[in-house]
Design a protein around this motif. Structure first.
Motif: not given
Length: 74
Positions: A16-44
């Motif tokens: 979820f976004f915690v600031a309107s300028n693009g900062y969001l919080v997720t779980n660390q285990h979701v990103i663990e071990g990855s080098r590339y990250y992408a976020v999909r918004d509600q519109r896809g």
């Protein structure tokens, strides 16, 4: 390329976004071990993301994407 990175995603999660300028919080285990990250918004729409901070002990990660987004209202 970006489409290839989406097809090869090895993990998904929610956040979820915690600031309107693009900062969001997720779980660390979701990103663990990855080098590339992408976020999909509600519109896809997909956005390339970067990890700003992470805390494995609390299982939290702060990420940033560029743009303006609605924040979670508490």
């Amino acid at each position: 390329d970006e489409a290839e990175q989406r097809r090869n995603a090895i993990s998904t999660g929610t956040g979820f976004f915690v600031a309107s300028n693009g900062y969001l919080v997720t779980n660390q285990h979701v990103i663990e071990g990855s080098r590339y990250y992408a976020v999909r918004d509600q519109r896809g729409s997909f956005y390339r993301a970067e990890v700003v901070a992470q805390d494995a002990g609390r299982d939290l990660a702060l990420m940033r994407i560029y743009g303006t987004f609605p924040v979670l209202q508490i």
